[in-house]
Design a protein around this motif. Sequence first.
Motif, short mmCIF file in Angstrom:
data_model
loop_
_atom_site.label_atom_id
_atom_site.label_comp_id
_atom_site.label_asym_id
_atom_site.label_seq_id
_atom_site.Cartn_x
_atom_site.Cartn_y
_atom_site.Cartn_z
N ASP A 121 0.84 -1.19 0.00
CA ASP A 121 0.00 0.00 0.00
C ASP A 121 0.88 1.25 0.00
N GLN A 122 0.56 2.18 -0.88
CA GLN A 122 1.36 3.41 -1.02
C GLN A 122 1.25 4.33 0.19
N GLY A 123 0.20 4.20 0.98
CA GLY A 123 0.02 5.08 2.12
C GLY A 123 0.72 4.63 3.39
N VAL A 124 1.40 3.49 3.35
CA VAL A 124 2.08 2.97 4.53
C VAL A 124 3.38 3.74 4.76
N THR A 125 3.61 4.14 5.99
CA THR A 125 4.84 4.86 6.33
C THR A 125 5.99 3.87 6.48
N ARG A 126 7.23 4.37 6.58
CA ARG A 126 8.39 3.48 6.78
C ARG A 126 8.25 2.71 8.09
N VAL A 127 7.92 3.43 9.16
CA VAL A 127 7.72 2.76 10.45
C VAL A 127 6.54 1.79 10.34
N GLY A 128 5.49 2.23 9.66
CA GLY A 128 4.30 1.40 9.48
C GLY A 128 4.59 0.09 8.77
N ARG A 129 5.46 0.13 7.77
CA ARG A 129 5.82 -1.09 7.03
C ARG A 129 6.45 -2.11 7.98
N PHE A 130 7.33 -1.63 8.87
CA PHE A 130 7.98 -2.53 9.82
C PHE A 130 6.99 -3.07 10.85
N ILE A 131 6.19 -2.19 11.43
CA ILE A 131 5.28 -2.68 12.48
C ILE A 131 4.19 -3.58 11.92
N ARG A 132 3.81 -3.36 10.66
CA ARG A 132 2.83 -4.26 10.03
C ARG A 132 3.46 -5.62 9.77
N SER A 133 4.67 -5.64 9.24
CA SER A 133 5.30 -6.92 8.87
C SER A 133 5.59 -7.77 10.10
N THR A 134 5.71 -7.14 11.26
CA THR A 134 5.97 -7.86 12.51
C THR A 134 4.73 -7.97 13.39
N SER A 135 3.62 -7.43 12.92
CA SER A 135 2.34 -7.38 13.65
C SER A 135 2.42 -6.57 14.95
N LEU A 136 3.45 -5.75 15.08
CA LEU A 136 3.55 -4.89 16.27
C LEU A 136 2.49 -3.79 16.27
N ASP A 137 1.90 -3.51 15.11
CA ASP A 137 0.84 -2.50 15.05
C ASP A 137 -0.39 -2.94 15.85
N GLU A 138 -0.50 -4.22 16.14
CA GLU A 138 -1.64 -4.77 16.86
C GLU A 138 -1.50 -4.66 18.40
N LEU A 139 -0.32 -4.34 18.90
CA LEU A 139 -0.10 -4.33 20.35
C LEU A 139 -1.09 -3.49 21.16
N PRO A 140 -1.49 -2.31 20.70
CA PRO A 140 -2.45 -1.54 21.51
C PRO A 140 -3.79 -2.25 21.74
N GLN A 141 -4.08 -3.29 20.97
CA GLN A 141 -5.30 -4.05 21.20
C GLN A 141 -5.27 -4.75 22.55
N LEU A 142 -4.09 -4.85 23.14
CA LEU A 142 -4.02 -5.40 24.51
C LEU A 142 -4.84 -4.54 25.47
N PHE A 143 -4.89 -3.24 25.22
CA PHE A 143 -5.73 -2.37 26.05
C PHE A 143 -7.20 -2.70 25.85
N ASN A 144 -7.60 -3.01 24.60
CA ASN A 144 -8.98 -3.43 24.34
C ASN A 144 -9.31 -4.71 25.11
N VAL A 145 -8.37 -5.64 25.15
CA VAL A 145 -8.60 -6.89 25.89
C VAL A 145 -8.69 -6.59 27.38
N PHE A 146 -7.78 -5.77 27.88
CA PHE A 146 -7.75 -5.47 29.31
C PHE A 146 -9.04 -4.82 29.79
N ILE A 147 -9.60 -3.90 28.99
CA ILE A 147 -10.83 -3.22 29.43
C ILE A 147 -12.09 -4.02 29.10
N GLY A 148 -11.93 -5.14 28.40
CA GLY A 148 -13.07 -6.03 28.16
C GLY A 148 -13.79 -5.87 26.83
N ASP A 149 -13.26 -5.05 25.93
CA ASP A 149 -13.87 -4.91 24.61
C ASP A 149 -13.67 -6.14 23.75
#
Length: 182
Positions: A121-149
């Motif tokens: 995707d052309q809109g992905v940033t340099r940092v974004g490319r790395f965190i997507r390829s390693t799935s690190l972009d998903e880490l904040p979902q831990l907050f969703n799990v913690f609060i029960g969403d």
Amino acid sequence: MLKGANVHEEVLDDAVVRYGARNARVVGHHGLLLISAGPLQLRERAIKRLFDIVVTASALIALVPLMLAIALAIKMQDGGPVLFVQRRMGRGNRFFKIYKFRSMTVTRADRDGRVSALRHDQGVTRVGRFIRSTSLDELPQLFNVFIGDMSHVGPRPHAIGSQVGSKLFWEVDHRYWQRHGL
């Protein structure tokens, strides 16, 4: 329909006995095939929630330095927001905000999820490319799990506007709403 309504239901069919179907039981001379197990009981839900809290709290404590480094890298790259927030539908068809590290430029963020993420995707940033390829972009979902969403175990909530081709997910798969049980 029974699965979507979270109803415990079995189908009575003597063919179950003749074919020796899996997940079946025989009562008298009749075969019963389990179709839907219904919702978790209170004790099972409590254990699942306790698991989510303990595992998530431990993970958040361990991952704070990594998450801060990612947040700093995103902020330094273009000064935009660190998190991407999107409306999703969860259990019982309730809406909640899901959190992810932002991997796209601010102008390309798709809050409705109408366009699925593409590998190049052309809109992905340099940092974004790395965190997507390693799935690190998903880490904040831990907050969703913690609060029960969300939960560690269960269906992943899709973006409201997610599509297959030009059709919304629920227009393509008649079982889509089963993932949002009561």
